[in-house]
Design a protein around this motif. Sequence first.
Motif, PDB file in Angstrom:
ATOM      1  N   VAL A 177      -3.963   0.122 -11.803  1.00 51.30           N
ATOM      2  CA  VAL A 177      -3.823   0.682 -10.461  1.00 51.30           C
ATOM      3  C   VAL A 177      -2.669  -0.040  -9.776  1.00 51.30           C
ATOM      4  O   VAL A 177      -2.383  -1.207 -10.062  1.00 51.30           O
ATOM      5  N   ALA A 273      -7.720   2.997  -0.235  1.00 46.99           N
ATOM      6  CA  ALA A 273      -7.197   1.629  -0.246  1.00 46.99           C
ATOM      7  C   ALA A 273      -7.670   0.847   0.973  1.00 46.99           C
ATOM      8  O   ALA A 273      -8.017  -0.338   0.870  1.00 46.99           O
ATOM      9  N   GLU A 299      -9.536  -1.208  -8.654  1.00 48.93           N
ATOM     10  CA  GLU A 299      -9.031  -1.216  -7.285  1.00 48.93           C
ATOM     11  C   GLU A 299      -9.648  -2.352  -6.483  1.00 48.93           C
ATOM     12  O   GLU A 299      -8.957  -3.022  -5.692  1.00 48.93           O
TER      13      GLU A 299
END
Length: 385
Positions: A177, A273, A299
């Motif tokens: 990622v 995010a 993530e």
Amino acid sequence: MNMKNTPSIQSKSKSIHIIGRYPPPIDGQSLATQHLADLLQNEYDVNRFSMTLTDRSLMPSGLSGIKRTASHYLSLKSSLKETLSDGNLVLWANISAQSLGHWRDIFTVIPSTKNQPLIAVVHWGSFSDIFKNWMTSVTAHHLVRHIDRIVVLSQELANQVAQWIPPHKLIVIPNYVIPIADEEQIDSKRDHYSSSEEIRVLFLSHMIEEKGCYDLLHGLSIAKKLGLSIKADFAGRWNDSSDKEIFYHLLDKHNLTNCTTVHGPIDDREKVAELHRKAHVFVLPSTLNHEAQPLAIIEALSAATPVIITKRPIFESLVTPEQGALLVPPHNPNAIAYALKSLTNKTLWTSKSVAARTHYESTFRPESVLKLWMNLIESVHLNTR
């Protein structure tokens, strides 16, 4: 994504086809396929061929749904064959581990990839099933003979299929990622948690029982009884309305409504995010059989977030306690609650946070994964010239 410091083996001297499921809809496999194409397009001329059934959420169940799915993939055969007729390398990112999907592969992809090198990417934790099932075991071996290399995401997945795939064909390359938090944001997160009495918990995945969202709700209820101040975020799509009804029923039953935000599916990756950057703990107590390497866990590591995950070999090959994880037994809300409680120890939380980011930097950054892919692609080109 900045690749300027990555040594280039070549400069777009070859074209590559990447076939598979692309968003929409967004899920782990479609995102991973898109990520792979994005990663390689700086070095190669990438031609993307989407095999996605975009209105899958409206798919009828039962035999009619199976027929419609089969019809969709068979309709792609002629255009796929024409697209791939130039002889360039093919990266096949949606090879299936399920019987019906396997027969789709045999009748659509394999006939279309006879004249060029082929690399398959496995996104299934249950890929070994096609070698064990009497309905697919013979054709599974045919599949392996046809493919030049088979990429799996972890050594654990490689171990599961090693008896059926020759060593020279079996390659381990993890997902990646793009970093979703910089050092300043991570420092701010750590400063905030060190002075906070609240622990912010994130669940980001499909909202189904097998992914562990119900176990987490129960665990949060126990954690509150242990004296923890909880703020929880749940993000993801439900498979059907009954899953949604069960979730909200349990949310009310466990008295978590006032401390929980349910975001539903989020297509905006910046919002995803932001949830990771705000989270103090990421929890995914999944027991899903075909789990392989969830991007959401990577993530979380990128955001320097400790993760609470199910103690399963497939997850332990992704991240260990020394790399920022806390492992809990399957279907054990009590263990989830006590894992959360242990992270109220600021020293432990900080050490897990540092370990998580360090593990991400060493294993899952785009630059590291790109080098592995470029080396593989070059080796296949050399062997097929």
